[in-house]
Structures are given as structure tokens and as C-alpha cells.
Design an enzyme around this catalytic site. Structure first.
Site, PDB file in Angstrom:
ATOM      1  N   ASN A   1       0.715  -2.546 -14.619  1.00 25.20           N
ATOM      2  CA  ASN A   1       1.268  -2.207 -13.272  1.00 25.20           C
ATOM      3  C   ASN A   1       1.701  -3.628 -12.709  1.00 25.20           C
ATOM      4  O   ASN A   1       0.852  -4.296 -12.450  1.00 25.20           O
ATOM      5  CB  ASN A   1       0.129  -1.492 -12.308  1.00 25.20           C
ATOM      6  CG  ASN A   1       0.774  -1.394 -11.122  1.00 25.20           C
ATOM      7  OD1 ASN A   1       2.060  -1.402 -10.649  1.00 25.20           O
ATOM      8  ND2 ASN A   1      -0.011  -0.948 -10.020  1.00 25.20           N
ATOM      9  N   TRP A   2       3.005  -3.853 -12.904  1.00 23.34           N
ATOM     10  CA  TRP A   2       3.368  -5.002 -12.235  1.00 23.34           C
ATOM     11  C   TRP A   2       3.684  -5.015 -10.791  1.00 23.34           C
ATOM     12  O   TRP A   2       3.831  -6.224 -10.390  1.00 23.34           O
ATOM     13  CB  TRP A   2       4.886  -5.378 -13.043  1.00 23.34           C
ATOM     14  CG  TRP A   2       5.114  -5.680 -14.423  1.00 23.34           C
ATOM     15  CD1 TRP A   2       4.005  -5.617 -15.143  1.00 23.34           C
ATOM     16  CD2 TRP A   2       6.318  -5.834 -15.286  1.00 23.34           C
ATOM     17  NE1 TRP A   2       4.457  -5.884 -16.328  1.00 23.34           N
ATOM     18  CE2 TRP A   2       5.871  -5.937 -16.444  1.00 23.34           C
ATOM     19  CE3 TRP A   2       7.643  -6.068 -14.717  1.00 23.34           C
ATOM     20  CZ2 TRP A   2       6.744  -6.540 -17.459  1.00 23.34           C
ATOM     21  CZ3 TRP A   2       8.456  -6.335 -15.776  1.00 23.34           C
ATOM     22  CH2 TRP A   2       8.208  -6.543 -16.997  1.00 23.34           C
ATOM     23  N   LYS A   3       3.447  -3.972  -9.978  1.00 25.39           N
ATOM     24  CA  LYS A   3       3.331  -3.973  -8.656  1.00 25.39           C
ATOM     25  C   LYS A   3       4.659  -4.374  -7.997  1.00 25.39           C
ATOM     26  O   LYS A   3       5.522  -4.376  -8.799  1.00 25.39           O
ATOM     27  CB  LYS A   3       2.086  -4.763  -8.032  1.00 25.39           C
ATOM     28  CG  LYS A   3       0.716  -4.397  -8.692  1.00 25.39           C
ATOM     29  CD  LYS A   3      -0.539  -4.971  -8.092  1.00 25.39           C
ATOM     30  CE  LYS A   3      -1.690  -4.041  -8.568  1.00 25.39           C
ATOM     31  NZ  LYS A   3      -2.779  -4.593  -7.903  1.00 25.39           N
TER      32      LYS A   3
ATOM     33  N   GLY B   1      -7.705  -7.448  -7.316  1.00 26.63           N
ATOM     34  CA  GLY B   1      -7.165  -8.561  -6.609  1.00 26.63           C
ATOM     35  C   GLY B   1      -8.276  -9.402  -6.093  1.00 26.63           C
ATOM     36  O   GLY B   1      -7.705 -10.442  -5.230  1.00 26.63           O
TER      37      GLY B   1
ATOM     38  N   GLU C   1      -3.583   0.796  -3.355  1.00 25.89           N
ATOM     39  CA  GLU C   1      -2.851   0.112  -2.411  1.00 25.89           C
ATOM     40  C   GLU C   1      -1.943   0.976  -1.699  1.00 25.89           C
ATOM     41  O   GLU C   1      -1.594   0.879  -0.614  1.00 25.89           O
ATOM     42  CB  GLU C   1      -1.990  -1.150  -3.109  1.00 25.89           C
ATOM     43  CG  GLU C   1      -2.782  -2.107  -3.513  1.00 25.89           C
ATOM     44  CD  GLU C   1      -2.320  -2.999  -4.741  1.00 25.89           C
ATOM     45  OE1 GLU C   1      -3.210  -3.950  -4.952  1.00 25.89           O
ATOM     46  OE2 GLU C   1      -1.085  -2.822  -5.080  1.00 25.89           O
TER      47      GLU C   1
ATOM     48  N   SER D   1      -9.188  -4.989 -12.276  1.00 26.57           N
ATOM     49  CA  SER D   1      -9.378  -6.332 -12.786  1.00 26.57           C
ATOM     50  C   SER D   1      -9.681  -6.429 -14.148  1.00 26.57           C
ATOM     51  O   SER D   1     -10.413  -7.674 -14.654  1.00 26.57           O
ATOM     52  CB  SER D   1     -10.194  -7.276 -11.937  1.00 26.57           C
ATOM     53  OG  SER D   1      -9.628  -7.381 -10.535  1.00 26.57           O
TER      54      SER D   1
ATOM     55  N   HIS E   1      -2.543   5.058  -6.145  1.00 25.32           N
ATOM     56  CA  HIS E   1      -2.985   3.872  -6.294  1.00 25.32           C
ATOM     57  C   HIS E   1      -3.446   3.161  -4.876  1.00 25.32           C
ATOM     58  O   HIS E   1      -3.041   3.648  -4.015  1.00 25.32           O
ATOM     59  CB  HIS E   1      -1.899   2.818  -6.820  1.00 25.32           C
ATOM     60  CG  HIS E   1      -2.318   1.711  -7.169  1.00 25.32           C
ATOM     61  ND1 HIS E   1      -2.956   0.691  -6.175  1.00 25.32           N
ATOM     62  CD2 HIS E   1      -2.650   1.087  -8.241  1.00 25.32           C
ATOM     63  CE1 HIS E   1      -3.335  -0.459  -6.893  1.00 25.32           C
ATOM     64  NE2 HIS E   1      -3.113  -0.098  -8.086  1.00 25.32           N
TER      65      HIS E   1
ATOM     66  N   GLU F   1     -10.266   3.133 -10.378  1.00 28.44           N
ATOM     67  CA  GLU F   1     -10.115   1.344  -9.988  1.00 28.44           C
ATOM     68  C   GLU F   1     -10.811   1.339  -8.680  1.00 28.44           C
ATOM     69  O   GLU F   1     -10.651   1.744  -7.677  1.00 28.44           O
ATOM     70  CB  GLU F   1      -8.770   1.373  -9.447  1.00 28.44           C
ATOM     71  CG  GLU F   1      -8.036   2.507  -8.848  1.00 28.44           C
ATOM     72  CD  GLU F   1      -6.689   1.998  -8.292  1.00 28.44           C
ATOM     73  OE1 GLU F   1      -6.020   1.100  -8.770  1.00 28.44           O
ATOM     74  OE2 GLU F   1      -6.114   2.692  -7.057  1.00 28.44           O
TER      75      GLU F   1
END
Length: 249
Positions: A9-11, A172, A96, A211, A94, A166
Site C-alpha cells: 500500500n503506497w498510500k 506509522g 486511515e 508495520s 483501512h 492492522e
């Protein structure tokens, strides 16, 4: 036997140059055929990625989608638009998206249904915050997120899901759940799914998304109920991402 999936996942990161570099690195890395690998770049790179990845075994994923098929939703993207870009997988829920954009369980369910209706494979993201973990609410929160989706789907639809656990407190932050902590939650999810339907519990791919890095991937992926990884920062570094893919094989 569940086939491992490593999804990067490159975000809101990445570029066309990184896409080209990553594809070249992965195709020459001799990743085991028993491992599925997906790249999940920003929307702006999807159509380019369709062309770049066309001759490879890599899958293409998207980071979210809108539950409606079309309409006056400025800035959004539909499931059909994703399939036109060659997307096969899509992240839904997700952490976020839940915490920064207010997506609750019902919004997640609507997106899951839209993805399934379009023939996409949803990667349902679930997990608890630090406050919820410290309040001993991991089971209530995580299984509540699972139940909202699973209870609303048919057996055939359920079989097309992938889940990614997650722990929000380990994304992060530099903190990582120990392999034992991650396995405990994965086993809890699988046990709940098995109670619902033994075939579902046995077949569901459960990824770890907290992570995972090159130096901890092997130990995490050796756990019996961890079937791959949803990789964040390390997916932007070809050498690190390849090391994780090798650890899954």
C-alpha cells in the site's frame, strides 16, 4: 493450503518512476510462484500501472472506492472505474480511512458490497486503536468490524474476501505487535469465522498490516494464522519489499 498474499500500500506516495523500478525489481527477483504479490499505488498511477504490470504476474490494487456506481461525488472513484484501470483488489476500511475520513462499519460494508458487485477482491481492513487495546476491547472491536460485514454477505461473497488485521497503534508509529500478539488476534478472527462456517475459517486469507518490515517479516509470516502482509512504508523500497515477498515463500 492458503496462498500467501503480499500487498504493498503506497498510500499518498510514489511516482511513475518508482512504479517502473518496482516492476523491474520484482520481475527479476524470482519470487516464489506460491506467493501472490499486489501493488496498491495512488489513483493517479493506476492506468499507467495497468500497462507497466501487464506482462507480469503482479496484481494491481486500489486504496479505496466509493459505494455508488456513479453520480455527483466530486473527487471519488467507483468500482467500475477501478476495473477499467485493470484493478483486481481494493482496500476497504483501512484504519486511515476510518480515523481520518470517518468511515464507520456501515460505510465499510457499502464499499465491500460495491467491490464484490464489480468483481473486485476486497481487502477488508480491521483493527483496534491503542486506547481500545488498553481497555481490553480488542475482541469486541475487531470481531465487531468482522461481524458487520460477514453477517451481511452470502457464503459465495464471503469466500471472495481477504482480511487484513492492522493494529492501529502499530501503523506509522515504529511500534509493531509481537508475532505472538499478531497471531493471537489472527487466531481469534479465524476461530470466529470457523464457527460461522468451517470452510470460511479454513480458506480466508488473513494478512498482517502493522508495520511489517524486511527484518520482522519472516517471524510474523511463520505464524500459523498469518497468510501474508499489507505493507506500508517498506513497499516503497524495492529491496525491502522483495525481502518480505521472499519471506512469504
Amino acid at each position: 493450503m492458503r496462498k500467501p498474499l503480499i500487498a504493498g500500500n503506497w498510500k499518498m506516495n510514489g511516482s511513475l518512476a518508482l512504479l517502473e523500478t518496482m516492476k523491474q525489481a520484482l520481475t527479476s527477483a524470482n519470487i516464489a510462484s506460491g506467493v501472490d504479490v499486489a501493488i496498491i499505488p495512488p489513483f493517479t498511477l493506476l492506468m499507467s500501472a495497468k500497462g507497466v504490470l501487464a506482462e507480469s504476474s503482479l496484481s494491481l490494487g486500489a486504496q479505496t472506492l466509493h459505494p455508488e456506481s456513479s453520480g455527483a461525488y466530486t473527487g471519488e472513484i467507483s468500482a467500475d472505474m477501478l476495473t477499467e484501470c485493470g484493478v483486481s483488489h481494493v482496500l476497504v476500511g483501512h484504519s486511515e480511512r476510518r480515523t481520518l475520513f470517518g468511515e464507520d462499519d456501515q460505510a465499510v460494508l457499502a464499499r465491500i458490497r460495491a467491490a464484490l458487485d464489480a468483481g473486485l477482491t476486497p481487502i477488508l481492513c480491521i483493527g483496534e486503536t491503542l486506547e481500545e487495546r488498553e481497555a481490553d476491547r480488542v475482541e469486541t472491536v475487531v470481531l465487531g468490524q468482522v461481524k458487520t460485514v460477514i453477517d451481511d454477505l452470502s457464503a459465495e461473497q464471503r469466500s471472495r474476501l481477504v482480511m487484513a488485521y492492522e493494529p492501529v497503534w502499530a501503523i506509522g508509529t515504529g511500534r509493531t505487535a509481537t508475532p505472538e500478539q499478531a497471531q493471537q488476534v489472527h487466531a481469534m478472527i479465524r476461530a470466529w469465522l470457523s464457527d460461522k462456517d468451517p470452510a470460511l475459517g479454513e480458506g480466508m486469507r488473513l494478512l498482517y498490516g502493522g508495520s511489517m518490515k524486511a527484518d520482522n517479516a519472516a517471524e510474523l509470516l511463520s505464524q500459523p494464522d498469518i497468510d501474508g502482509g499489507l505493507i506500508g512504508g517498506a513497499s516503497l523500497k524495492p529491496d525491502d519489499f522483495i525481502a518480505i515477498c521472499h519471506a512469504a515463500g
